[in-house]
Scaffold this motif. Structure first.
Motif, PDB file in Angstrom:
ATOM      1  N   ARG A   1      40.459  49.459  43.286  1.00 36.71           N
ATOM      2  CA  ARG A   1      39.760  48.174  42.787  1.00 36.71           C
ATOM      3  C   ARG A   1      38.201  48.162  43.178  1.00 36.71           C
ATOM      4  O   ARG A   1      37.456  48.007  42.342  1.00 36.71           O
ATOM      5  N   ILE A   2      38.032  48.533  44.372  1.00 37.73           N
ATOM      6  CA  ILE A   2      36.501  48.491  44.831  1.00 37.73           C
ATOM      7  C   ILE A   2      35.885  49.672  44.169  1.00 37.73           C
ATOM      8  O   ILE A   2      34.722  49.552  43.712  1.00 37.73           O
TER       9      ILE A   2
ATOM     10  N   ALA B   1      39.556  50.499  53.171  1.00 38.00           N
ATOM     11  CA  ALA B   1      40.705  49.716  52.708  1.00 38.00           C
ATOM     12  C   ALA B   1      41.904  49.659  53.590  1.00 38.00           C
ATOM     13  O   ALA B   1      43.112  49.365  52.948  1.00 38.00           O
TER      14      ALA B   1
ATOM     15  N   LYS C   1      33.242  45.368  46.773  1.00 40.58           N
ATOM     16  CA  LYS C   1      34.066  44.921  47.600  1.00 40.58           C
ATOM     17  C   LYS C   1      34.303  43.096  47.439  1.00 40.58           C
ATOM     18  O   LYS C   1      35.589  42.877  47.329  1.00 40.58           O
ATOM     19  N   ASN C   2      33.386  42.445  46.958  1.00 44.51           N
ATOM     20  CA  ASN C   2      33.600  41.161  46.711  1.00 44.51           C
ATOM     21  C   ASN C   2      33.636  40.679  45.247  1.00 44.51           C
ATOM     22  O   ASN C   2      33.645  39.540  44.964  1.00 44.51           O
TER      23      ASN C   2
ATOM     24  N   VAL D   1      34.225  52.323  51.876  1.00 42.17           N
ATOM     25  CA  VAL D   1      35.264  51.401  51.751  1.00 42.17           C
ATOM     26  C   VAL D   1      36.210  51.523  52.933  1.00 42.17           C
ATOM     27  O   VAL D   1      36.687  52.772  53.034  1.00 42.17           O
TER      28      VAL D   1
ATOM     29  N   ASP E   1      44.986  51.002  52.030  1.00 42.10           N
ATOM     30  CA  ASP E   1      45.690  50.394  50.746  1.00 42.10           C
ATOM     31  C   ASP E   1      44.986  51.104  49.514  1.00 42.10           C
ATOM     32  O   ASP E   1      43.749  50.566  49.095  1.00 42.10           O
TER      33      ASP E   1
ATOM     34  N   ARG F   1      35.621  40.191  41.728  1.00 41.39           N
ATOM     35  CA  ARG F   1      36.871  40.002  41.245  1.00 41.39           C
ATOM     36  C   ARG F   1      36.826  40.756  39.949  1.00 41.39           C
ATOM     37  O   ARG F   1      35.971  41.336  39.427  1.00 41.39           O
TER      38      ARG F   1
ATOM     39  N   ALA G   1      45.595  50.812  46.301  1.00 42.89           N
ATOM     40  CA  ALA G   1      45.072  49.701  45.233  1.00 42.89           C
ATOM     41  C   ALA G   1      43.867  49.005  45.461  1.00 42.89           C
ATOM     42  O   ALA G   1      43.088  48.977  44.731  1.00 42.89           O
ATOM     43  N   GLU G   2      43.629  48.683  46.875  1.00 40.08           N
ATOM     44  CA  GLU G   2      42.341  48.034  47.143  1.00 40.08           C
ATOM     45  C   GLU G   2      41.015  49.207  47.032  1.00 40.08           C
ATOM     46  O   GLU G   2      40.173  48.808  46.222  1.00 40.08           O
TER      47      GLU G   2
END
Length: 148
Positions: free
Chosen positions: A122-123, A113, A42-43, A111, A116, A45, A118-119
Motif C-alpha cells: 500500500r505504501i 511495515a 505512509k499517511n 517503510v 505486513d 489513504r 499488504a501495508e
C-alpha cells in the motif's frame, strides 16, 4: 530533410519512447529516494493515491495533446481507442518510478511495515503515485521538446 505527406500523422517510434524514458527517469529519481515522499505515502489513504494517479493521467494528456499544438490525439496510432504515445507515456511514468524504487531498495529502506506485506504494498503504491507526478512531467516534456 525528409518530407512527409500532408495530413498524415507522424508515426510513434521507439525513439519517442526513448525520449520519454530519459525524461521520466530524470525527474523520478530524486523523489524515489526522498524520505518525505515515503512519509507522505505512509499517511495517504487509498482514495488519495487513486486521485494522484488520475492527476498523472490528466497531466500526461494535457501535456501531450493540449499544450503541444502540433499533436492531435485523434490522428495518432491507437490501441483500443487510446493513443499509443499516451499509453507509452503512462507506462514510462509509472514504470520508471517503480523500477527505481525496486532497484534502490526504497520500500525496505523507508517503510517499517513490521512484516505486513499488504501495508508495504500500500505504501509503495502510494509512493509510486506521488513520484509519477514528477516523472510524467519529465517524460511528456522530453517527448514534446524533442519530437520532430
Amino acid at each position: 530533410m525528409r518530407l512527409r505527406r500532408p495530413g498524415r500523422p507522424r508515426r510513434f517510434r521507439l525513439a519517442d519512447s526513448a525520449q520519454q524514458v530519459v525524461g521520466g527517469f530524470l525527474l523520478a529519481g530524486p523523489f524515489v529516494v526522498t524520505e518525505e515522499v515515503w512519509a507522505l505515502a505512509k499517511n495517504m489513504r487509498l482514495v488519495q493515491a487513486f486521485a494522484t494517479v488520475a492527476v498523472v493521467f490528466a497531466i500526461g494528456y494535457a501535456t501531450l495533446y493540449k499544450a503541444d499544438t502540433k499533436r492531435d490525439s485523434d490522428e495518432e496510432q491507437t490501441v483500443v481507442g487510446i493513443p499509443v504515445r499516451f499509453l507509452s507515456l503512462m507506462a514510462v511514468s509509472f514504470g520508471s518510478v517503480t523500477i527505481l524504487a525496486v532497484l534502490f531498495g526504497a520500500p525496505a529502506t523507508f517503510v517499517n511495515a513490521g512484516g505486513d506485506t499488504a501495508e508495504l504494498a500500500r505504501i509503495t503504491f502510494n509512493a509510486i503515485s506521488i513520484g509519477s507526478i514528477f516523472s510524467v512531467v519529465g517524460a511528456a516534456t522530453a517527448d514534446s521538446v524533442f519530437s520532430r
